[in-house]
Design a protein around this motif. Structure first.
Motif, PDB file in Angstrom:
ATOM      1  N   GLY A 136     -99.131 -60.225 -51.577  1.00 36.04           N
ATOM      2  CA  GLY A 136     -98.260 -60.424 -52.721  1.00 36.04           C
ATOM      3  C   GLY A 136     -96.836 -60.032 -52.437  1.00 36.04           C
ATOM      4  O   GLY A 136     -95.893 -60.799 -52.695  1.00 36.04           O
ATOM      5  N   ILE A 137     -96.642 -58.850 -51.874  1.00 31.50           N
ATOM      6  CA  ILE A 137     -95.295 -58.373 -51.579  1.00 31.50           C
ATOM      7  C   ILE A 137     -94.670 -59.190 -50.458  1.00 31.50           C
ATOM      8  O   ILE A 137     -93.466 -59.497 -50.485  1.00 31.50           O
ATOM      9  CB  ILE A 137     -95.303 -56.866 -51.243  1.00 31.50           C
ATOM     10  CG1 ILE A 137     -93.867 -56.331 -51.160  1.00 31.50           C
ATOM     11  CG2 ILE A 137     -96.061 -56.571 -49.973  1.00 31.50           C
ATOM     12  CD1 ILE A 137     -93.810 -54.822 -51.025  1.00 31.50           C
ATOM     13  N   GLN A 190     -89.831 -60.909 -59.515  1.00 37.15           N
ATOM     14  CA  GLN A 190     -91.155 -61.051 -58.916  1.00 37.15           C
ATOM     15  C   GLN A 190     -91.346 -60.137 -57.706  1.00 37.15           C
ATOM     16  O   GLN A 190     -92.417 -59.562 -57.517  1.00 37.15           O
ATOM     17  CB  GLN A 190     -91.390 -62.513 -58.527  1.00 37.15           C
ATOM     18  CG  GLN A 190     -91.411 -63.458 -59.699  1.00 37.15           C
ATOM     19  CD  GLN A 190     -92.445 -63.077 -60.736  1.00 37.15           C
ATOM     20  OE1 GLN A 190     -93.602 -62.820 -60.418  1.00 37.15           O
ATOM     21  NE2 GLN A 190     -92.030 -63.012 -61.990  1.00 37.15           N
ATOM     22  N   GLY A 245     -95.365 -53.269 -62.619  1.00 38.18           N
ATOM     23  CA  GLY A 245     -96.176 -53.426 -61.421  1.00 38.18           C
ATOM     24  C   GLY A 245     -96.992 -52.190 -61.097  1.00 38.18           C
ATOM     25  O   GLY A 245     -98.156 -52.279 -60.688  1.00 38.18           O
ATOM     26  N   GLN A 295     -94.065 -56.984 -57.353  1.00 39.11           N
ATOM     27  CA  GLN A 295     -95.022 -56.870 -56.267  1.00 39.11           C
ATOM     28  C   GLN A 295     -94.881 -55.539 -55.527  1.00 39.11           C
ATOM     29  O   GLN A 295     -95.873 -54.992 -55.033  1.00 39.11           O
ATOM     30  CB  GLN A 295     -94.859 -58.034 -55.290  1.00 39.11           C
ATOM     31  CG  GLN A 295     -95.246 -59.392 -55.855  1.00 39.11           C
ATOM     32  CD  GLN A 295     -96.727 -59.507 -56.154  1.00 39.11           C
ATOM     33  OE1 GLN A 295     -97.538 -58.710 -55.677  1.00 39.11           O
ATOM     34  NE2 GLN A 295     -97.082 -60.502 -56.947  1.00 39.11           N
ATOM     35  N   SER A 321     -93.681 -62.804 -51.958  1.00 37.91           N
ATOM     36  CA  SER A 321     -92.505 -62.762 -52.831  1.00 37.91           C
ATOM     37  C   SER A 321     -91.239 -62.456 -52.039  1.00 37.91           C
ATOM     38  O   SER A 321     -90.163 -62.973 -52.343  1.00 37.91           O
ATOM     39  CB  SER A 321     -92.708 -61.725 -53.935  1.00 37.91           C
ATOM     40  OG  SER A 321     -92.895 -60.424 -53.386  1.00 37.91           O
TER      41      SER A 321
END
Length: 295
Positions: free
Chosen positions: A16-17, A143, A202, A147, A20
């Motif tokens: 995810g990180i 975003q 998050g 993340q 993004s």
């Protein structure tokens, strides 16, 4: 095997990180268009298969010493050695028992996906309040920061365990309402305030996710554990689905409100600060999303 599952979990936390960040870097820093960026990134999912079958497969080839059952954190004798089937009635009973974990998990995923996909896209700032970043870049930062928060909290379960995840679920709902008010009333003086709330969002979401699965893996009997872990996956997916349906109403409503109130200088049909066209006649309403020809 257990080692391969653990390695796959580590990859899942990082994708995810990484995704993004790559999208942010290519679009906002390298100034590539969205279409070009998506074309460049489209082969990347193949790396997941490569990492799973090639890189992680090396774990199975590593020789390991026998482990005594007494040294394991759980009693391996609890696991059924033969095929085990859970009756339907028992599965329903387990869902009620799981609600203390699945309820907060579904609530958190509903709130954070509604925030990320429907609410914060309508929170725009002029360049004077974002150090010169255009509004489209601001959303990409939203975003990425989200993340980062998820990655930090999902990596923390070995250091701290949270049992009262219902409280975190309610806090995420508060975040959702707060960000909705920021979009609707347009009272936020700086994008940095939104950045801070997104980071906190998050952290809360990742904490509920990792602690829900951790608590089920420790609180539920071994013979029901696999079924219960799979059930958790269903409930957070249900939260995502519900947020998508709700967002189909919420985002057009917020966009229409923004065009009629605090984006008053934008001509009907012209690009707004978020590159959305302000509605002409008839206005965008939640109902017109699903019944455009009727309305």
């Amino acid at each position: 095997t257990q080692s391969r599952s653990s390695a796959a979990s580590d990859v899942y936390k990082r994708q995810g990180i990484a995704g993004s960040f790559i999208y942010l870097a290519l679009t906002s820093w390298a100034n590539l268009g969205d279409r070009v960026t998506l074309f460049i990134c489209s082969p990347l999912p193949l790396l997941i298969a490569v990492s799973y079958f090639v890189i992680m497969g090396e774990y199975e080839n590593v020789s390991t010493k026998p482990v005594l059952a007494d040294s394991l954190p759980i009693n391996v004798q609890e696991y059924p050695t033969e095929e085990f089937s859970i009756p339907f009635k028992k599965r329903i009973q387990l869902q009620w028992r799981l609600f203390r974990y699945s309820g907060p998990l579904a609530l958190v995923y509903f709130a954070e996906y509604l925030i990320n996909q429907s609410i914060v896209p309508t929170i725009a700032f002029p360049k004077s309040k974002t150090i010169g970043w255009p509004p489209a870049s601001v959303y990409r930062y939203y975003q990425f920061i989200y993340q980062v928060g998820v990655f930090i909290s999902r990596s923390s379960v070995n250091l701290i365990q949270i049992r009262k995840i219902w409280a975190l679920g309610l806090w995420q709902t508060v975040n959702m309402v707060l960000l909705w008010s920021m979009s609707y009333f347009d009272y936020v003086p700086s994008v940095w305030i939104v950045f801070a709330i997104i980071l906190y969002e998050g952290l809360v979401g990742g904490a509920v996710f990792v602690n829900a699965f951790y608590l089920v893996s420790t609180d539920i009997e071994a013979k029901y554990r696999e079924f219960c872990l799979g059930s958790l996956s269903f409930w957070y997916a249900a939260g995502i689905l519900l947020s998508a349906i709700t967002g189909s109403f919420v985002q057009p409503w917020l966009l229409d409100h923004a065009c009629n109130h605090y984006w008053p200088t934008v001509q009907p049909g012209a690009p707004t600060p978020l590159q959305y066209p302000c509605p002409t006649h008839p206005p965008v309403t939640p109902h017109s999303v699903f019944f455009p020809r009727v309305l």
